[in-house]
Design an enzyme around this catalytic site. Structure first.
Site, PDB file in Angstrom:
ATOM      1  CG  HIS A   1     -10.799 -13.160  -0.672  1.00  9.20           C
ATOM      2  ND1 HIS A   1      -9.978 -14.211  -0.985  1.00  9.20           N
ATOM      3  CD2 HIS A   1     -10.417 -12.750   0.562  1.00  9.20           C
ATOM      4  CE1 HIS A   1      -9.134 -14.425   0.012  1.00  9.20           C
ATOM      5  NE2 HIS A   1      -9.380 -13.553   0.955  1.00  9.20           N
TER       6      HIS A   1
ATOM      7  CD  GLU B   1     -10.262  -6.162   2.604  1.00 10.47           C
ATOM      8  OE1 GLU B   1     -11.006  -6.673   3.472  1.00 10.47           O
ATOM      9  OE2 GLU B   1      -9.090  -6.506   2.399  1.00 10.47           O
TER      10      GLU B   1
ATOM     11  CG  ASP C   1      -5.213  -8.489   8.275  1.00  6.37           C
ATOM     12  OD1 ASP C   1      -4.925  -7.318   7.986  1.00  6.37           O
ATOM     13  OD2 ASP C   1      -5.663  -9.317   7.454  1.00  6.37           O
TER      14      ASP C   1
ATOM     15  CG  ASP D   1      -3.794  -6.422   1.674  1.00  7.74           C
ATOM     16  OD1 ASP D   1      -4.859  -5.808   1.465  1.00  7.74           O
ATOM     17  OD2 ASP D   1      -3.708  -7.378   2.474  1.00  7.74           O
TER      18      ASP D   1
ATOM     19  CB  SER E   1       0.869  -9.850   2.952  1.00  6.64           C
ATOM     20  OG  SER E   1       0.002 -10.308   3.958  1.00  6.64           O
ATOM     21  N   GLY E   2      -1.110  -7.167   3.812  1.00  5.35           N
ATOM     22  CA  GLY E   2      -1.556  -6.446   4.998  1.00  5.35           C
ATOM     23  C   GLY E   2      -1.488  -7.300   6.241  1.00  5.35           C
ATOM     24  CG  LEU E   3      -2.045 -12.042   7.797  1.00  2.00           C
ATOM     25  CD1 LEU E   3      -2.652 -11.792   9.166  1.00  2.00           C
ATOM     26  CD2 LEU E   3      -2.552 -13.352   7.210  1.00  2.00           C
TER      27      LEU E   3
ATOM     28  NE  ARG F   1      -9.659  -9.053  -0.250  1.00  2.00           N
ATOM     29  CZ  ARG F   1      -8.676  -9.421   0.590  1.00  2.00           C
ATOM     30  NH1 ARG F   1      -7.426  -9.063   0.320  1.00  2.00           N
ATOM     31  NH2 ARG F   1      -8.939 -10.120   1.671  1.00  2.00           N
TER      32      ARG F   1
ATOM     33  CE  LYS G   1      -8.732  -6.858   6.692  1.00  3.14           C
ATOM     34  NZ  LYS G   1      -7.776  -7.007   5.583  1.00  3.14           N
TER      35      LYS G   1
ATOM     36  CG  ASP H   1      -5.897  -3.663   5.202  1.00  2.00           C
ATOM     37  OD1 ASP H   1      -5.677  -4.785   4.720  1.00  2.00           O
ATOM     38  OD2 ASP H   1      -5.291  -3.238   6.210  1.00  2.00           O
TER      39      ASP H   1
ATOM     40  CG  ASN I   1      -7.407 -12.393   7.772  1.00  2.00           C
ATOM     41  OD1 ASN I   1      -7.879 -13.490   7.475  1.00  2.00           O
ATOM     42  ND2 ASN I   1      -6.293 -11.939   7.244  1.00  2.00           N
ATOM     43  CB  SER I   2     -11.059 -12.784   4.173  1.00  2.00           C
ATOM     44  OG  SER I   2     -10.961 -11.535   3.555  1.00  2.00           O
TER      45      SER I   2
END
Length: 314
Positions: A194, A119, A63, A90, A51-53, A163, A125, A92, A127-128
């Protein structure tokens, strides 16, 4: 198509590719460092989401590409060394342009990582789920990143997941499908769609129109109560639980600290919040060192053994 791979002896890349084509949704959970990756593997998961986060948070960073890709790479190398199950990274938005992507893919391939997910957000980036406007990379530019990743992969089974954040950015279903199709033609091995909706309806609508053109990956962070058979009907290949071990660790540490504070700063005897030290030694493979010492250190009758060096921090 279902691929049958020897999960013990096959390369990590081949094993991850086989999971993509297993014919049923495979649950994949996050890890953020070598220890959490080893815990996930010991729990029986067949693949890990790096996980990037989680990795950023483990550094105390946002993130938001605040951690350099070389810092991320160092963590990934330790995770790969600590585990035997395939790891999907991940990546990113690729840490920059196509050149950054190909450098990153080359480096993670050298370290035994099984695949990367990139992504289509602009760099850096966000975080979504952050409350901000999410800017997407032009689709043509992102296709170039996908091609760069595929041209730099360590072997033909290495998995590149594209992604799309079109739904996150509010561009709608048609835009998400158009981007996914472009990414498939650019060489992506799978598509991750996503969504931050509270139900699976949005990704189900995508899946229905996608029609299995390439393996589909979902991240149900905000629709986590979706029954597993729903993903089966949708034709999903991987279900990534992308930040759950991170959140469990944070909650566990906060609960333990609060309990000790309430008890005058000391733990209650026998408190089940704490893993026994034996478990720590199991996870760090202390037994392997004991066996290695017996193999490599001279026996007493061979003369005095050389002094053992004290490990740093012990």
């Amino acid at each position: 198509m279902t691929l049958h791979i020897d999960q013990e002896s096959a390369p990590a890349t081949s094993r991850l590719r086989a999971l993509l084509h297993a014919g049923a949704p495979i649950p994949v959970i996050d890890a953020y460092d070598a220890l959490s990756a080893r815990i996930v593997e010991s729990a029986g998961y067949r693949a890990i989401w790096a996980s990037g986060l989680g990795i950023s948070a483990s550094f105390g960073l946002r993130d938001n590409n605040e951690a350099s890709w070389t810092q991320i790479l160092d963590s990934l190398e330790l995770m790969a060394e600590a585990t035997s199950v395939p790891i999907l990274v991940d990546g990113d938005s690729g840490f920059g342009n196509f050149n950054n992507v190909r450098r990153f893919v080359k480096k993670i391939g050298q370290r035994g990582l099984a695949g990367v997910c990139i992504e289509d957000k602009a760099f850096p980036k966000a975080n979504s789920f952050a409350e901000r406007t999410h800017e997407l990379c032009p689709a043509g530019e992102f296709c170039g990143k996908i091609r760069a990743a595929k041209d730099s992969q360590p072997d033909d089974d290495f998995v590149v997941v594209a992604r799309t954040e079109a739904l996150i950015a509010g561009h709608g279903l048609d835009a998400a499908l158009a981007r996914a199709e472009a990414y498939r033609h650019a060489g992506a091995d799978a598509i991750l769609v996503h969504s931050k909706a509270t139900t699976a309806e949005e990704v189900a609508a995508f899946a229905a129109r996608w029609g299995g053109r390439a393996p589909l990956v979902v991240v149900p962070t905000t629709y986590a109560d979706t029954p597993a058979d729903t993903f089966q009907r949708m034709g999903v290949s991987l279900v990534i639980w992308a930040n759950f071990t991170l959140r469990a660790a944070i909650q566990g540490i906060e609960n333990a600290c609060a309990a000790q504070q309430a008890n005058g700063g000391a733990p209650e005897p026998g408190d089940a919040r704490y893993a026994p030290l034996k478990r720590v030694f199991e996870l760090t493979d202390e037994q392997e060192l004991r066996a290695a010492e017996q193999h490599y250190m001279p026996a007493a009758e061979d003369g005095p053994a050389p002094a053992r060096l004290r490990a740093a921090g012990s």
